[in-house]
Design a protein around this motif. Sequence first.
Motif, PDB file in Angstrom:
ATOM      1  N   PHE A   1      47.348 -66.193 -28.821  1.00 18.34           N
ATOM      2  CA  PHE A   1      46.232 -65.381 -28.709  1.00 18.34           C
ATOM      3  C   PHE A   1      45.339 -65.285 -29.471  1.00 18.34           C
ATOM      4  O   PHE A   1      44.216 -64.787 -29.190  1.00 18.34           O
ATOM      5  CB  PHE A   1      47.555 -64.205 -29.502  1.00 18.34           C
ATOM      6  CG  PHE A   1      46.245 -62.617 -29.066  1.00 18.34           C
ATOM      7  CD1 PHE A   1      46.815 -61.950 -28.008  1.00 18.34           C
ATOM      8  CD2 PHE A   1      46.298 -62.131 -30.616  1.00 18.34           C
ATOM      9  CE1 PHE A   1      45.463 -60.784 -27.901  1.00 18.34           C
ATOM     10  CE2 PHE A   1      45.375 -60.814 -30.537  1.00 18.34           C
ATOM     11  CZ  PHE A   1      45.549 -60.062 -29.100  1.00 18.34           C
ATOM     12  N   PRO A   2      45.320 -65.181 -30.667  1.00 16.59           N
ATOM     13  CA  PRO A   2      43.990 -66.097 -31.357  1.00 16.59           C
ATOM     14  C   PRO A   2      42.760 -67.123 -30.859  1.00 16.59           C
ATOM     15  O   PRO A   2      41.791 -67.292 -30.701  1.00 16.59           O
ATOM     16  CB  PRO A   2      44.194 -66.213 -32.885  1.00 16.59           C
ATOM     17  CG  PRO A   2      45.580 -65.988 -32.876  1.00 16.59           C
ATOM     18  CD  PRO A   2      46.319 -65.960 -31.999  1.00 16.59           C
TER      19      PRO A   2
ATOM     20  N   ILE B   1      39.892 -66.065 -28.254  1.00 17.58           N
ATOM     21  CA  ILE B   1      38.655 -65.365 -29.258  1.00 17.58           C
ATOM     22  C   ILE B   1      38.456 -66.142 -30.025  1.00 17.58           C
ATOM     23  O   ILE B   1      36.630 -66.172 -30.154  1.00 17.58           O
ATOM     24  CB  ILE B   1      39.439 -64.576 -30.564  1.00 17.58           C
ATOM     25  CG1 ILE B   1      40.920 -63.319 -29.802  1.00 17.58           C
ATOM     26  CG2 ILE B   1      38.834 -63.108 -31.347  1.00 17.58           C
ATOM     27  CD1 ILE B   1      41.878 -62.916 -30.732  1.00 17.58           C
ATOM     28  N   ILE B   2      39.078 -67.328 -30.778  1.00 16.81           N
ATOM     29  CA  ILE B   2      38.266 -68.650 -31.515  1.00 16.81           C
ATOM     30  C   ILE B   2      37.199 -69.150 -30.771  1.00 16.81           C
ATOM     31  O   ILE B   2      36.210 -69.630 -30.928  1.00 16.81           O
ATOM     32  CB  ILE B   2      38.402 -69.269 -32.157  1.00 16.81           C
ATOM     33  CG1 ILE B   2      39.883 -68.534 -33.518  1.00 16.81           C
ATOM     34  CG2 ILE B   2      38.139 -70.812 -33.171  1.00 16.81           C
ATOM     35  CD1 ILE B   2      40.890 -69.206 -33.934  1.00 16.81           C
TER      36      ILE B   2
ATOM     37  N   THR C   1      39.262 -66.876 -22.588  1.00 15.81           N
ATOM     38  CA  THR C   1      38.166 -66.811 -22.981  1.00 15.81           C
ATOM     39  C   THR C   1      36.737 -66.030 -22.054  1.00 15.81           C
ATOM     40  O   THR C   1      35.716 -64.985 -22.560  1.00 15.81           O
ATOM     41  CB  THR C   1      37.066 -67.984 -23.226  1.00 15.81           C
ATOM     42  OG1 THR C   1      36.894 -68.862 -22.310  1.00 15.81           O
ATOM     43  CG2 THR C   1      38.108 -68.558 -24.421  1.00 15.81           C
TER      44      THR C   1
ATOM     45  N   LEU D   1      33.267 -59.607 -34.009  1.00 16.17           N
ATOM     46  CA  LEU D   1      33.924 -59.402 -34.653  1.00 16.17           C
ATOM     47  C   LEU D   1      34.735 -57.721 -34.213  1.00 16.17           C
ATOM     48  O   LEU D   1      34.896 -57.521 -33.113  1.00 16.17           O
ATOM     49  CB  LEU D   1      34.853 -60.095 -35.191  1.00 16.17           C
ATOM     50  CG  LEU D   1      35.438 -61.573 -35.263  1.00 16.17           C
ATOM     51  CD1 LEU D   1      35.536 -61.454 -36.903  1.00 16.17           C
ATOM     52  CD2 LEU D   1      36.255 -62.008 -34.171  1.00 16.17           C
TER      53      LEU D   1
ATOM     54  N   ARG E   1      36.814 -55.473 -30.918  1.00 20.53           N
ATOM     55  CA  ARG E   1      37.619 -55.267 -31.184  1.00 20.53           C
ATOM     56  C   ARG E   1      38.904 -54.550 -30.805  1.00 20.53           C
ATOM     57  O   ARG E   1      40.045 -54.675 -30.442  1.00 20.53           O
ATOM     58  CB  ARG E   1      37.619 -53.993 -32.179  1.00 20.53           C
ATOM     59  CG  ARG E   1      38.758 -53.915 -33.278  1.00 20.53           C
ATOM     60  CD  ARG E   1      38.520 -53.188 -35.090  1.00 20.53           C
ATOM     61  NE  ARG E   1      37.208 -52.136 -34.607  1.00 20.53           N
ATOM     62  CZ  ARG E   1      36.414 -51.623 -35.728  1.00 20.53           C
ATOM     63  NH1 ARG E   1      36.621 -52.135 -36.804  1.00 20.53           N
ATOM     64  NH2 ARG E   1      35.435 -50.745 -35.122  1.00 20.53           N
TER      65      ARG E   1
ATOM     66  N   ILE F   1      40.224 -56.844 -28.519  1.00 22.49           N
ATOM     67  CA  ILE F   1      41.880 -57.848 -28.799  1.00 22.49           C
ATOM     68  C   ILE F   1      42.930 -56.716 -29.170  1.00 22.49           C
ATOM     69  O   ILE F   1      43.949 -56.888 -28.203  1.00 22.49           O
ATOM     70  CB  ILE F   1      41.229 -58.075 -30.148  1.00 22.49           C
ATOM     71  CG1 ILE F   1      39.648 -59.532 -29.843  1.00 22.49           C
ATOM     72  CG2 ILE F   1      42.552 -58.428 -30.770  1.00 22.49           C
ATOM     73  CD1 ILE F   1      39.554 -59.414 -31.155  1.00 22.49           C
TER      74      ILE F   1
ATOM     75  N   PHE G   1      46.338 -57.151 -27.612  1.00 20.80           N
ATOM     76  CA  PHE G   1      47.146 -57.793 -28.649  1.00 20.80           C
ATOM     77  C   PHE G   1      48.451 -56.707 -27.814  1.00 20.80           C
ATOM     78  O   PHE G   1      49.925 -57.044 -28.237  1.00 20.80           O
ATOM     79  CB  PHE G   1      47.206 -56.898 -30.337  1.00 20.80           C
ATOM     80  CG  PHE G   1      48.491 -57.588 -30.731  1.00 20.80           C
ATOM     81  CD1 PHE G   1      48.531 -58.839 -30.968  1.00 20.80           C
ATOM     82  CD2 PHE G   1      48.868 -56.765 -31.612  1.00 20.80           C
ATOM     83  CE1 PHE G   1      48.913 -59.046 -31.960  1.00 20.80           C
ATOM     84  CE2 PHE G   1      49.753 -56.428 -32.263  1.00 20.80           C
ATOM     85  CZ  PHE G   1      50.143 -58.421 -32.804  1.00 20.80           C
TER      86      PHE G   1
END
Length: 314
Positions: free
Chosen positions: A101-102, A105-106, A191, A225, A229, A232, A236
Amino acid sequence: MEPDKPQSKPEGKYSLLWKDVRRDKYLYFLALPGILFFIIFKYIPITNLVIAFQDYSPYFGVLDSPWVGFEHFARFFAHDDFYILLRNTLGISLMNLVFFFPAPIILSLMLNEVRNAIVKRTVQSLIYIPHFLSWVLISGLTFLMFSQSEGLVNKALVSMGKDTFDLLTNPDYFWGLLTAQSIWKEIGWGTIIFLAAIAGIDPQLHEAAVMDGAGRMRRIWHITLPGMRNVIIILFILRLGAIMDTGFEQIYLMMNAAVSNVAEVFDTYVYRIGIKQGEFSYSTAIGLFKSIVGVILVVSANKIAKRFGQDGLY
């Protein structure tokens, strides 16, 4: 005096809906295949969930099959396989939640910092490609790369005088292998949403931060970020709702006798019991249990997000 003009009746909601459909008929036409997909494969099957409470027989059908109440649920929860399935399903899902999941984002944060447009587009195109490969092809590539006897990696180790390692039939590596496959296949596709969220951030915020002397990491932490939010949190919550769905095709293709104890999940169990052995009511009860857990997780996570002042799923 002029006679009063008759007042027109307010349009009903169905007439307004019909006007919208006529106005945007081409958009609805483009959406028609997706709408039909959800109606045929998602909504219509809901009506047959009642067989989870029946001893269903194709000969008698849904209407005439005898009712057994919660017998199939009690049988499933009392079975030794339940704890193994629950452990494997939650283990694989938590691995995906923590590592997969992260990852998009990264990666989206890294791509956003690339200033060369040609390099950025090239990298994006390359990382999107694995999404369009089937799991059959990816499992075949994994075998060709990591098979202990025929794999390219182990052959390279042998040529260097080193020992081979067993990746595909070692239960200790199976969950990590699935997570790595998911990351490699879907990280680029994931992405897209996060880059779109970053594009919606007001660039004046970054300009003001630069004027105040904020470095790149500071701008990422305090501007980028927070701007991502809400997206995300929504993704999530959706991921939590699918925590009992680990994906049938990937696991079924990578499963073998050596790793079956850590590879058997609810999806593969339903296929083996429901399709191969014909226990339709029992397998439907398992699927209904998964769905109920997913709904509970989505509602709970959404309430927690709302309580902390965030935009939830609804």
